[in-house]
Design an enzyme around this catalytic site. Structure first.
Site, short mmCIF file in Angstrom:
data_model
loop_
_atom_site.label_atom_id
_atom_site.label_comp_id
_atom_site.label_asym_id
_atom_site.label_seq_id
_atom_site.Cartn_x
_atom_site.Cartn_y
_atom_site.Cartn_z
N PHE A 1 0.86 -1.18 0.00
CA PHE A 1 0.00 0.00 0.00
C PHE A 1 0.90 1.23 0.00
CE2 PHE A 1 -2.30 3.55 1.79
CZ PHE A 1 -3.44 3.55 0.99
N ASP B 1 9.55 2.89 1.67
CA ASP B 1 8.36 3.67 2.00
C ASP B 1 8.13 3.56 3.51
OD1 ASP B 1 5.83 4.65 2.53
OD2 ASP B 1 4.90 3.78 0.77
N LYS C 1 2.85 11.41 6.90
CA LYS C 1 1.99 11.22 8.07
C LYS C 1 2.53 11.92 9.32
CE LYS C 1 -0.44 7.15 6.37
NZ LYS C 1 -1.61 7.92 5.93
#
Length: 406
Positions: A147, A232, A261
């Site tokens: 993801f 990531d 984030k």
């Protein structure tokens, strides 16, 4: 004048949202109005322990006083210039973020998906200009069950049917191999490979943690193959796993690291690509950009986030409380939990399907005052703010036990 709060109740607000918002999410039926630390309060005044932390965007809790103060100070001075001009906050942010992550250069962006898209563009350009891959032939190897976001290019290499269905035609140039499989990865890499792009821990897939040595193996393979290792760390980075970065568990240094984030402190969207100078320097003015990327408000908040992490205290806290989390989940195996994976304050918990789906468990926990979110099937994820106390964490685990065993 401060806008007045909407005084409608939860049910009315949920109906209003459903009537005017595009249905790209399926939220739990709670309408949050206020928050502080690890606790949120709905419009009726009910309190809930937040065990999701905005998918790691709230690593430091809601409205951390240092981060709010940094934002307030900057709001009174300057919020946006665009990168048409320099601003007095960006250099310090970039210097300190590079030092924290032990890298050379920083490319500031806004969202995690933008960081991933930027990483893809940089890797391709590096392949053409440095590695010598023929034009438009560069490939990037990714892992199944990944993801990395939901842009058109990113869903092109997703293996999630829900993310892909109806959004083609897809961007070419990607090869998908099983996660945690070095042999398959080596077979997929060839002279056209620009990069291997993976999550050190797959969050959305259920907090999938690779075998010890996998990340070091990826690093060794990419060096031998003459391609980049792009990690990531948008969910796994910035203290979540007990280290600044998840790759630190194996003392691995990727060529590029993607951050997001938590970098915005739960206040503003902030992301970045950090990495080696000789890789990031393939970008030249005009080839890539973002109006809001590196804006003064983002840089001020991002610098305050880096300051919190520079002491190492949050990383240590995540590691220590991670032991409490693993102990508590271990006691539930065979008692409603069929298995779990945890690192630091992050866990994927597989619930016995006979007890309920992940969504159903989330709804039951909501009624007991604990907020979590499902991933797939009967798996839920736990990712509380790193500011949670041991007492609060044990309370959440006790509530999970109650939901699963009564």
């Amino acid at each position: 004048m401060t806008p007045s709060a909407d005084t409608r109740g939860s049910a009315a607000l949920i109906r209003a949202e459903d009537s005017v918002l595009a249905h790209n999410y399926h939220p739990l039926p709670v309408v949050v109005a206020r928050a502080e630390g690890v606790w949120v309060e709905d419009v009726e005044g009910r309190r809930y322990l937040d065990m999701l932390a905005g998918y790691s965007a709230l690593n430091f809790g809601h409205r951390h006083p240092d981060l709010v103060a940094a934002a307030h100070r900057q709001l009174d001075r300057l919020t946006l210039t665009s990168r048409a001009f320099h601003n007095d906050r960006l250099a310090s942010f970039a210097e300190r973020l590079a030092a924290l992550t032990r890298t050379d250069m920083v490319l500031p962006m806004n969202t995690g998906a933008e960081a991933v898209e930027s990483g893809i563009k940089i890797a391709r350009k590096w392949a053409y200009e440095v590695k010598g891959v023929p034009a438009d032939r560069a490939t990037i190897v990714v892992a199944a069950d990944n993801f990395h976001g939901r842009t058109t290019t990113i869903v092109s290499f997703s293996t999630d049917a829900t993310a892909r269905a109806g959004f083609g035609p897809f961007t070419p140039g990607f090869r998908v191999v099983p996660y945690n499989d070095l042999a398959a990865l080596e077979e997929a890499v060839d002279a056209t490979t620009a990069a291997v792009l993976i999550e050190p821990i797959q969050g959305e897939a259920g907090v999938n943690i690779p075998d010890d040595g996998y990340l070091a193996g990826v690093r060794d393979l990419t060096r031998r193959a003459g391609c980049l290792f792009v990690a990531d760390e948008i969910q796994s980075g910035l203290g979540r796993t007990g280290h600044t970065l998840a790759v630190d568990h194996e003392s691995v240094a990727p060529d590029l690291v993607l951050l997001g984030k938590a970098l915005g402190g739960g206040i503003v969207p902030v992301s970045a690509v950090v990495g080696r100078r000789e890789v990031l320097e393939v970008l030249r003015p005009g080839e890539h950009g973002s109006t809001f990327g590196g804006n003064p408000l983002a840089a001020a908040v991002g610098t305050a986030v880096v300051e919190l992490l520079e002491t190492g205290g949050f990383q240590l806290r995540a590691a220590e409380l991670g032991g409490v989390l693993r102990e508590g989940l271990g006691g539930l195996v065979g008692r409603g939990v069929t298995g779990f994976r945890a690192r630091g304050l992050w866990a994927g918990v597989d619930v016995d399907p006979e007890i309920g789906t992940g969504r159903e468990i989330g709804e039951r926990l909501l009624r007991e005052g604990v907020l979590v979110k499902d991933t797939h099937g009967s798996t839920i994820r736990l990712a509380p703010p790193l500011t949670i106390t041991e007492e609060e964490l044990r309370g959440a685990l006790a509530t999970l036990e109650k939901v699963l065993t009564t």
